[in-house]
Design an enzyme around this catalytic site. Structure first.
Site, short mmCIF file in Angstrom:
data_model
loop_
_atom_site.label_atom_id
_atom_site.label_comp_id
_atom_site.label_asym_id
_atom_site.label_seq_id
_atom_site.Cartn_x
_atom_site.Cartn_y
_atom_site.Cartn_z
N ARG A 1 -1.68 -7.13 -2.51
CA ARG A 1 -1.50 -5.87 -1.59
C ARG A 1 -3.02 -5.76 -1.04
O ARG A 1 -3.96 -5.86 -1.89
CB ARG A 1 -0.93 -4.75 -2.08
CG ARG A 1 0.29 -4.79 -2.89
CD ARG A 1 0.56 -3.56 -3.92
NE ARG A 1 -0.53 -3.81 -5.01
CZ ARG A 1 -0.86 -2.98 -6.08
NH1 ARG A 1 -0.27 -1.82 -5.81
NH2 ARG A 1 -1.48 -3.30 -6.93
N GLU A 2 -3.18 -5.67 0.27
CA GLU A 2 -4.59 -5.23 0.60
C GLU A 2 -4.89 -3.87 -0.09
O GLU A 2 -4.19 -3.11 -0.44
CB GLU A 2 -4.42 -4.94 2.25
CG GLU A 2 -4.29 -6.47 2.82
CD GLU A 2 -4.34 -6.27 4.40
OE1 GLU A 2 -4.89 -5.12 4.95
OE2 GLU A 2 -3.67 -7.16 5.00
N PHE B 1 7.29 2.91 -3.75
CA PHE B 1 7.89 2.62 -2.23
C PHE B 1 8.94 3.43 -1.85
O PHE B 1 9.88 3.04 -1.14
CB PHE B 1 8.18 1.08 -2.34
CG PHE B 1 6.94 0.26 -2.06
CD1 PHE B 1 5.97 0.18 -2.76
CD2 PHE B 1 7.16 -0.66 -0.72
CE1 PHE B 1 4.59 -0.54 -2.37
CE2 PHE B 1 5.82 -1.27 -0.61
CZ PHE B 1 4.73 -1.21 -1.31
N LEU B 2 9.04 4.60 -2.26
CA LEU B 2 9.90 5.56 -1.57
C LEU B 2 9.35 6.80 -0.98
O LEU B 2 9.87 7.82 -0.91
CB LEU B 2 11.01 6.16 -2.76
CG LEU B 2 12.17 5.31 -3.16
CD1 LEU B 2 12.90 6.17 -4.09
CD2 LEU B 2 12.82 4.81 -1.91
N GLY C 1 3.83 -1.14 8.05
CA GLY C 1 3.04 -1.79 9.00
C GLY C 1 2.14 -3.20 8.32
O GLY C 1 2.71 -3.19 7.15
N CYS D 1 1.82 -8.31 6.91
CA CYS D 1 3.04 -9.01 6.22
C CYS D 1 4.28 -8.43 6.46
O CYS D 1 4.96 -9.19 6.82
CB CYS D 1 2.51 -8.89 4.54
SG CYS D 1 0.99 -9.71 4.26
N LYS E 1 6.20 -8.82 10.05
CA LYS E 1 6.46 -9.98 10.60
C LYS E 1 7.19 -10.99 9.52
O LYS E 1 8.00 -11.87 9.82
CB LYS E 1 5.10 -10.86 10.90
CG LYS E 1 4.17 -11.05 9.76
CD LYS E 1 4.00 -12.56 9.43
CE LYS E 1 3.07 -12.88 8.34
NZ LYS E 1 3.11 -14.05 7.35
C1 UDX Z 1 2.51 -6.09 1.28
C2 UDX Z 1 3.42 -6.32 -0.31
O1 UDX Z 1 3.23 -5.22 -1.16
C3 UDX Z 1 2.67 -7.42 -0.96
O2 UDX Z 1 3.18 -7.67 -2.16
C4 UDX Z 1 2.65 -8.79 0.07
O3 UDX Z 1 2.00 -9.62 -0.81
C5 UDX Z 1 2.02 -8.34 1.22
O4 UDX Z 1 2.57 -7.51 1.95
P1 UDX Z 1 0.35 -4.93 2.06
O5 UDX Z 1 0.69 -5.38 3.33
O6 UDX Z 1 -1.07 -5.04 1.65
O7 UDX Z 1 1.49 -5.72 0.95
O8 UDX Z 1 0.72 -3.31 1.85
P2 UDX Z 1 2.00 -2.27 1.10
O9 UDX Z 1 1.11 -1.67 0.05
O10 UDX Z 1 3.04 -3.03 0.39
O11 UDX Z 1 2.34 -1.30 2.08
C6 UDX Z 1 3.15 -1.99 3.27
C7 UDX Z 1 3.20 -0.63 4.31
O12 UDX Z 1 4.33 0.02 4.07
C8 UDX Z 1 1.97 -0.03 4.68
O13 UDX Z 1 2.10 0.50 5.91
C9 UDX Z 1 2.38 1.21 3.79
O14 UDX Z 1 1.57 2.62 4.50
C10 UDX Z 1 3.76 1.31 3.64
N1 UDX Z 1 4.64 2.21 2.99
C11 UDX Z 1 4.42 1.76 1.41
C12 UDX Z 1 5.44 3.30 2.98
O15 UDX Z 1 5.45 3.64 4.22
N2 UDX Z 1 5.91 4.03 2.13
C13 UDX Z 1 5.79 3.63 0.88
O16 UDX Z 1 6.54 4.26 -0.02
C14 UDX Z 1 4.91 2.50 0.48
#
Ligand code: UDX
Length: 435
Positions: A149-150, A251-252, A259, A262, A265
């Site tokens: 994750r970033e 993740f809820l 966005g 990753c 797309k």
């Molecule tokens: C993601 C995956 O988590 C990672 O395992 C994979 O290798 C690459 O894609 P990343 O893109 O860095 O990682 O971001 P992540 O922390 O997963 O968040 C993704 C998006 O979801 C963000 O825009 C974040 O704000 C949003 N998000 C996350 C929500 O809207 N709600 C949540 O509960 C969690």
């Protein structure tokens, strides 16, 4: 061990640095000469907590070098492929030209027994095809997807939840597995689970993990839509269902949607690949996941425009946050930047501020006004939007902010503020899926 990492973007720069920190001799290769210059100077070309320090340590210590010449990778026992697989300009599928280019450039320097290790996220079936193309060199291909994750990239690389090794033939890949085990020795020593699979499973683990995470976020955002018309509170709902260990609270978080480079797309490429394979129906729901996600941006812009009685023209809006998530300067497919654009197109003057992403946003949206601080962004604002939940915004004091701005309305697109505190301080508070 001597290793090369082809591609020095988010994935490759972090992987090269992390591998050097484990004691390997690593060369990072990228066609972007400006990026290579920065990396050589020990500076990260993007914002990633902790990367600058580890990068400068490993570069100065001599373990990590960078080059724009693939010939520098010659002699490495293993070559990691860490180039991007963006969405194609036309259609939803993944653009594999960088992966194909990386393999093509490697072929002349591969020796029998060398290991090529794919880390890029690719459509299922790609590894099989690439393995065929390197077969004449006598080198082997292993697919080892990355889940970082970033914002947590170094930790996720050095302490991953699991390692997945996709091999051509599980029964006869002992040498390749042993070589990668040696590379990851100290990671494995921490008890990290390691799963050896065929190529297709390894490729699918990555895309299905991202599809699951995207689905989880869109599920709770769909509940937010229902909450919005029933007066329910989606944050309490998430807490309550999250206590069920089978569901889990992570993740809820409902809000503006997902966005980044990753999730968006990857779900589109997954759907496109499934269509090609004749099983598009199996992941038909991912179109809905995408649609729910995009509706959230519309909803946030709509809340702002409604606050101006349906016409945003001539109104001043402060938008705090442009990155797709906090602790990142990445604005790829950022919902925050998308909302900024929508408001700008609706005629509002948008004063945007992000602690790290102003510059990346300016490159793609030069028409917005960029402020250098919260104070500057809110100075003339009639309404404030929290579009990315940076700590600095979560910690804003409503009474203090009120002394810096004429605005008394806040749209909390990330549900990261306490509504009661803001209302008590005299603000009109709008959250996402909460009354
Ligand atoms: C993601 C995956 O988590 C990672 O395992 C994979 O290798 C690459 O894609 P990343 O893109 O860095 O990682 O971001 P992540 O922390 O997963 O968040 C993704 C998006 O979801 C963000 O825009 C974040 O704000 C949003 N998000 C996350 C929500 O809207 N709600 C949540 O509960 C969690």
């Amino acid at each position: 061990m001597k290793l090369s990492v082809i591609g020095c973007g988010y994935l490759g720069a972090v992987h090269a640095t992390a591998m050097a920190s484990l004691g390997h001799e690593v060369v990072g290769v990228d066609v972007d000469a400006a990026r290579i210059e920065m990396l050589r100077a020990g500076r990260a070309p993007f914002f990633e907590p902790g990367l600058d320090q580890l990068l400068s340590e490993t570069v100065q210590g001599g373990a990590l070098t960078f080059s724009s010449e693939i010939s520098e990778a010659a002699g490495a026992a293993a070559h990691f492929i860490a180039v991007g697989t963006p969405q194609r300009a036309e259609g939803d599928g993944a653009d594999l030209s960088y992966v194909d280019g990386a393999i093509e450039s490697l072929i002349p320097i591969l020796r029998p027994g060398d290991l090529v290790i794919g880390k890029s996220t690719v459509p299922v079936g790609t590894a099989n095809r690439l393995a065929e193309s390197i077969r004449p060199t006598g080198a082997h291909l292993l697919w080892n997807p990355e889940f970082l994750r970033e914002g947590f990239a170094i930790k996720d690389t050095l302490e991953p939840d699991r390692l997945v090794y996709g091999v051509a033939n599980v029964g006869s890949a002992a040498d390749d597995v042993a070589l990668l085990d040696q590379i990851y020795r100290s990671v494995l020593a921490k008890g990290t689970p390691r799963i050896v699979t065929d190529y297709a499973t390894a490729e699918l683990v990555k895309v299905s993990a991202n599809a699951f995470l995207a689905t989880k976020i869109s599920f709770i955002n769909a509940m937010a839509e229902i909450a919005e018309v029933t007066g329910a509170d989606v944050t309490q709902l998430a807490d309550a269902i999250g206590f069920d260990a089978r569901i889990g609270r992570r993740f809820l978080n409902a809000g503006i949607g997902f966005g980044g480079g990753c999730l968006p797309k990857d779900i589109r490429a997954f759907s496109a690949r499934a269509e090609e394979l004749g099983v598009g129906q199996a992941v038909q729901f991912l179109h809905e996941v995408d649609a729910i996600n995009l509706r959230r941006r519309h909803r946030v812009a709509g809340l702002v425009i409604d606050a101006f009685d349906g016409d945003a023209r001539g109104h001043h809006v402060a938008l705090l946050g442009l990155a797709f998530k906090p602790d990142s300067d990445d604005t790829r497919d950022s919902p925050a930047l998308d909302v900024a654009r929508r408001l700008h197109e609706a005629g509002a003057t948008v004063h945007a501020f992000d602690p790290a992403a102003n510059e990346t946003a300016r490159r793609v949206a030069p028409d917005l006004r960029f402020a250098n601080s919260v104070d500057e962004a809110v100075q003339r604002a009639e309404l404030i939007v929290i579009a990315t939940e940076w700590k600095q915004f979560r910690d804003l004091s409503p009474s203090e902010l009120a002394t810096q701005t004429p605005a008394r309305t806040i749209v909390d697109a990330r549900n990261c503020l306490d509504p009661a505190t803001w209302r008590a301080a005299g603000w009109t508070y709008h959250g996402m899926g909460r009354p």
